[in-house]
Design a protein around this motif. Structure first.
Motif, PDB file in Angstrom:
ATOM      1  N   VAL A 188      37.677  44.384  41.081  1.00 62.11           N
ATOM      2  CA  VAL A 188      37.235  44.522  39.457  1.00 62.11           C
ATOM      3  C   VAL A 188      36.106  43.491  38.935  1.00 62.11           C
ATOM      4  O   VAL A 188      36.061  41.990  39.564  1.00 62.11           O
TER       5      VAL A 188
ATOM      6  N   LYS B 176      37.361  45.019  33.000  1.00 61.06           N
ATOM      7  CA  LYS B 176      39.104  46.215  31.968  1.00 61.06           C
ATOM      8  C   LYS B 176      38.680  46.133  30.818  1.00 61.06           C
ATOM      9  O   LYS B 176      37.946  45.750  30.182  1.00 61.06           O
TER      10      LYS B 176
ATOM     11  N   TRP C  25      42.006  53.364  28.754  1.00 60.44           N
ATOM     12  CA  TRP C  25      41.122  51.969  29.661  1.00 60.44           C
ATOM     13  C   TRP C  25      40.396  52.612  31.227  1.00 60.44           C
ATOM     14  O   TRP C  25      41.019  52.948  31.268  1.00 60.44           O
TER      15      TRP C  25
ATOM     16  N   ILE D  69      38.677  51.079  34.499  1.00 60.33           N
ATOM     17  CA  ILE D  69      38.178  49.595  35.559  1.00 60.33           C
ATOM     18  C   ILE D  69      37.702  49.811  35.774  1.00 60.33           C
ATOM     19  O   ILE D  69      36.859  51.052  36.403  1.00 60.33           O
TER      20      ILE D  69
ATOM     21  N   VAL E  52      46.800  49.349  41.593  1.00 59.07           N
ATOM     22  CA  VAL E  52      46.210  49.799  39.419  1.00 59.07           C
ATOM     23  C   VAL E  52      47.385  50.249  38.686  1.00 59.07           C
ATOM     24  O   VAL E  52      47.493  48.948  37.545  1.00 59.07           O
TER      25      VAL E  52
ATOM     26  N   MET F 273      47.663  46.982  35.860  1.00 59.29           N
ATOM     27  CA  MET F 273      47.827  47.249  33.896  1.00 59.29           C
ATOM     28  C   MET F 273      48.811  47.232  33.335  1.00 59.29           C
ATOM     29  O   MET F 273      48.865  47.569  32.243  1.00 59.29           O
TER      30      MET F 273
END
Length: 232
Positions: free
Chosen positions: A144, A147, A134, A136, A117, A121
């Protein structure tokens, strides 16, 4: 009387030492950071080669490329020998590098740990000077799906629209959520607001069989994971 030394132009260097020729002959890995920046700016000044100018710029940020990438066009133009065109070239190259890191992380698709992660990010929010929150969205294989930025500029419970988060989760078919926000201050300690947001979204999601899998606080170089610390 001591003779005044004037740096040679790159054109007068041995061909193997010229940045462009060196890249062509030995590959990009053979070049130093200063030599790569020198290729971007193409030329120095009357008394300073492009490589020497690049070394001076890098020295001003402790030879840290991330720090160089944060300099504005105005800050870059403060260096003698750097005009607007050269400053723009440097900023554009640094931005491309940042975006490339983000795309490389996204190509991994599957979230397997808090580290994955962070890798996804950090290029997006790790170096920002303001806070962003944010979400996800993941499928049941922890891949994913999407996002989305939820808020920008600060974090309070009032900025979290739970209905919007869950509406989007249902629309994309997500079964898992990961919350992510950055702390420009560099501190990794979660605030009371961070904890309240996590609890609020977790409680609301459970009613729809959607799990909040983690909440990460990201800084420029590291992160804090609610799941890893067993406080989710």
């Amino acid at each position: 009387m001591q003779e005044k030394l004037v740096p040679f132009s790159i054109k007068n260097w041995n061909q193997d030492d010229r940045p462009r020729e060196k890249l062509l002959g030995k590959g990009k890995e053979a070049l130093s950071d200063a030599e790569l920046v020198a290729i971007l700016i193409a030329s120095g000044s009357k008394n300073e080669s492009a490589v020497d100018l690049s070394k001076r710029m890098l020295a001003s940020v402790a030879n840290n490329l991330n720090a160089l990438g944060k300099l504005s066009i105005k800050q870059l133009m403060a260096f003698k020998g750097i005009g607007e065109a050269k400053a723009i070239a440097i900023v554009a190259a640094m931005e491309l590098g940042r975006r490339r890191r983000g795309e490389e992380a996204l190509e991994k698709h599957k979230i397997t740990s808090s580290t994955s992660v962070f890798e996804l990010m950090q290029p997006l929010i790790g170096e920002l000077q303001h806070e962003e929150f944010w979400i996800i969205y993941l499928n049941n294989s922890n891949k994913v799906i999407q996002k989305n930025q939820l808020s920008k500029g600060g974090i309070t419970g009032t900025l979290v629209d739970v209905r919007l988060v869950l509406k989007n989760a249902l629309e994309v078919g997500a079964t898992g959520l990961i919350l992510v926000h950055n702390h420009p201050s560099g501190t990794l300690k979660p605030s009371d607001a961070d904890k309240q947001i996590t609890k609020k979204l977790k409680t609301a999601s459970e009613s729809l069989d959607i799990k909040v899998l983690d909440h990460l606080i990201i800084t420029e170089s590291t992160y804090f994971s609610f799941a890893d610390e067993a406080i989710l």
